[in-house]
Design a protein around this motif. Structure first.
Motif, short mmCIF file in Angstrom:
data_model
loop_
_atom_site.label_atom_id
_atom_site.label_comp_id
_atom_site.label_asym_id
_atom_site.label_seq_id
_atom_site.Cartn_x
_atom_site.Cartn_y
_atom_site.Cartn_z
N GLU A 57 47.67 29.04 51.85
CA GLU A 57 47.99 29.67 53.14
C GLU A 57 49.49 29.72 53.37
O GLU A 57 50.02 30.71 53.90
N LEU A 111 38.43 30.80 43.33
CA LEU A 111 39.50 31.41 44.12
C LEU A 111 39.93 32.74 43.50
O LEU A 111 40.14 33.74 44.20
N GLU A 113 36.60 35.32 43.64
CA GLU A 113 36.15 35.74 44.97
C GLU A 113 37.31 36.12 45.89
O GLU A 113 37.10 36.83 46.89
N GLU A 165 38.76 34.14 47.89
CA GLU A 165 38.66 33.38 49.13
C GLU A 165 38.43 31.91 48.81
O GLU A 165 38.11 31.54 47.67
N TYR A 166 38.61 31.06 49.82
CA TYR A 166 38.49 29.63 49.63
C TYR A 166 38.07 28.97 50.93
O TYR A 166 38.19 29.55 52.03
N PRO A 226 35.14 30.82 55.24
CA PRO A 226 36.18 30.93 54.21
C PRO A 226 37.43 31.62 54.73
O PRO A 226 37.39 32.33 55.74
N LYS A 227 38.52 31.39 54.03
CA LYS A 227 39.76 32.12 54.29
C LYS A 227 40.08 33.00 53.09
O LYS A 227 39.69 32.69 51.96
N VAL A 228 40.80 34.07 53.34
CA VAL A 228 41.12 35.03 52.28
C VAL A 228 42.45 34.65 51.64
O VAL A 228 43.42 34.36 52.33
N ASN A 229 42.48 34.66 50.31
CA ASN A 229 43.72 34.41 49.58
C ASN A 229 44.49 35.71 49.41
O ASN A 229 43.96 36.69 48.88
N GLU A 230 45.74 35.73 49.86
CA GLU A 230 46.58 36.92 49.71
C GLU A 230 47.72 36.70 48.72
O GLU A 230 48.50 37.62 48.45
#
Length: 475
Positions: free
Chosen positions: A244, A270, A273, A275-276, A284-288
């Motif tokens: 994050e 991670l 998908e 996300e984590y 879940p949160k999105v990995n950018e």
């Protein structure tokens, strides 16, 4: 000395208010073959002269009327940072000398200036300038074939064609969102390359580094993904993980080859998908962030041994950079040595020391298992232990003696290891005399006929070597 060094294409600028001193310096330099000289007796005109015509070296007297040498030094360093300035002082004022070196002076001389000292310092300054120019020209030549962000690689000093080709590849894949795997031995510059990738990518987020070697699965999850309040005992408030914090930037995982199997599964998820889950979270949160990983471990062997997942390996190496070891970048050793010498002198608040030419020859014979990081440590140790203006070779000899049996960080033997003498034993054995002669010839070849260095390589005295050489010549 070649013609280019005898008469540099760019002039040497002498700045001194005393006409006699200027003339003495001109004669001293001309006798050494330096004929392209501009003399300036009025310090107020020196800056304009330099603006009109670039110089390769500036020799500057500190004690002058009008504009002092120290004031001029500030202007020279600010406007012409690549031009070495040699300052001359009338007394051995350590405080003044240290201050000038901190400001960026290349070296200093104390009056009365001897002819040989002046010639040696100017020669060294010109040689370093030529090294920089060659590096810049070679880099520009290759980078102009398609590289547009050469500034991103400014901290990676190299003349090596393989490295410069890697720069081109890095720019072509830097904007990709796919993972990047950077491999190479310890100390080859993987972190600098990761920073260059982030710089060129123009991603809006941060470049965040984390070393994942030796951390257990819980620590890995908490470090990368963070946790919510109450996720475990002591989790009194929510904490964001490094994924994050990287945002839309770059997350660099160093020593990925040492990541435990449980954490490898989470990293694979991670990547697959995108996300984590923070520890204790239901949503879940999105990995950018773009994922960049580095390692000095042979991941192919790690897969065969069952310590690294094959599916993760192929996910990580969507793009791959293999950085060459320093022993395969021999042309960079002198360039890096000079850079670290200046860095060490500034950090230790010492004048930049002189060194014998044989020192570079010695370093060229070494296999550098610790690569660039090891060279930097050697130089800092040498500068730190220097008792006068000259760099002693003793600390370098001692280091090489301690590490002469070391192998490179990957565990593979260097193809240029000093003890790898190419003797063929498939045919008749040579006599002891023939084998001895072969070793001596090889040692002399590797040290450019320097008997002291050759004797050290062979573990014999210089007198013994001299007797054997005479025997070879007469026999």
């Amino acid at each position: 000395m070649d013609e280019r060094k005898q008469s540099p294409s760019l002039p040497i600028l002498l700045v001194d208010d005393e006409a006699t001193t200027l003339r003495v310096h001109e004669i001293a330099l001309s006798t050494a073959g330096y004929t392209n000289i501009i003399s300036c007796q009025d310090s107020r005109q020196a800056l304009n002269l330099l603006r009109e015509e670039e110089a390769c070296v500036i020799i500057l007297d500190l004690n002058m009327p009008g504009i002092s040498g120290q004031q001029l030094l500030d202007h020279f360093v600010a406007e012409f940072p690549e031009t070495p300035v040699i300052v001359i002082t009338s007394n051995d004022d350590v405080k003044t000398v240290v201050e000038c070196m901190k400001k960026g002076a290349f070296d200093y001389l104390v009056k009365p200036v001897t002819r040989s000292r002046l010639q040696n310092i100017v020669r060294r300054a010109i040689e370093i300038q030529e090294l920089r120019q060659e590096n810049s020209q070679l880099k520009e030549k290759i980078l102009n074939q398609g590289l547009t962000r050469s500034d991103a690689f400014s901290k990676i000093l190299t003349n090596n064609k393989t490295m410069l080709a890697i720069f081109q590849y890095v720019e072509s894949i830097a904007i990709s969102s796919q993972p990047l795997l950077i491999t190479g031995e310890t100390g080859v510059g993987k972190e600098l390359m990761a920073k260059a990738v982030h710089t060129i990518s123009n991603r809006e987020g941060n470049c965040v580094f984390v070393n994942v070697a030796g951390i257990d699965d819980n620590a890995f999850s908490d470090t990368l993904f963070g946790h919510v309040r109450g996720a475990f005992t002591g989790a009194e408030k929510q904490r964001a993980g490094l994924v994050e914090r990287a945002g839309q930037g770059t997350l660099v995982l160093d020593e990925i080859g040492d990541l435990c199997k449980e954490s490898q599964v989470k990293l694979l998820r991670l990547l697959q998908e995108g996300e984590y889950f923070p520890l204790g979270a239901d949503l879940p949160k999105v990995n950018e962030a773009r994922i960049v990983v580095s390692t000095n471990i042979d991941l192919t062997r790690a897969q065969q041994e069952g310590t690294f997942r094959k599916d993760l390996y192929y996910r990580l190496r969507a793009h791959h950079i293999e950085l060459p070891p320093l022993r395969q970048r021999k042309e960079d050793i002198h360039l890096l040595f000079e850079h670290f010498l200046s860095e060490a002198a500034q950090a230790l608040q010492k004048p930049k020391p002189l060194y014998p030419d044989q020192l570079i020859d010695l370093l060229l014979q070494y296999h550098f298992p610790g690569n660039i990081r090891e060279l930097r440590a050697m130089v800092f140790d040498g500068v730190g232990s220097a008792r006068n203006r000259s760099l002693s070779m003793d600390s370098f000899y001692a280091h090489l003696e301690r590490h002469k049996t070391d192998t490179p960080a990957t565990g593979t033997q260097s193809e240029n290891h000093p003890t790898d003498i190419p003797l063929s034993l498939s045919g008749p054995l040579p006599t002891l005399k023939e084998a001895s002669d072969l070793l001596i010839r090889e040692a002399m070849l590797r040290t450019n006929n320097n008997q002291s260095m050759a004797a050290r390589l062979l573990g014999i005295s210089r007198q013994t070597l001299a007797r054997n050489l005479k025997s070879i010549q007469t026999g």
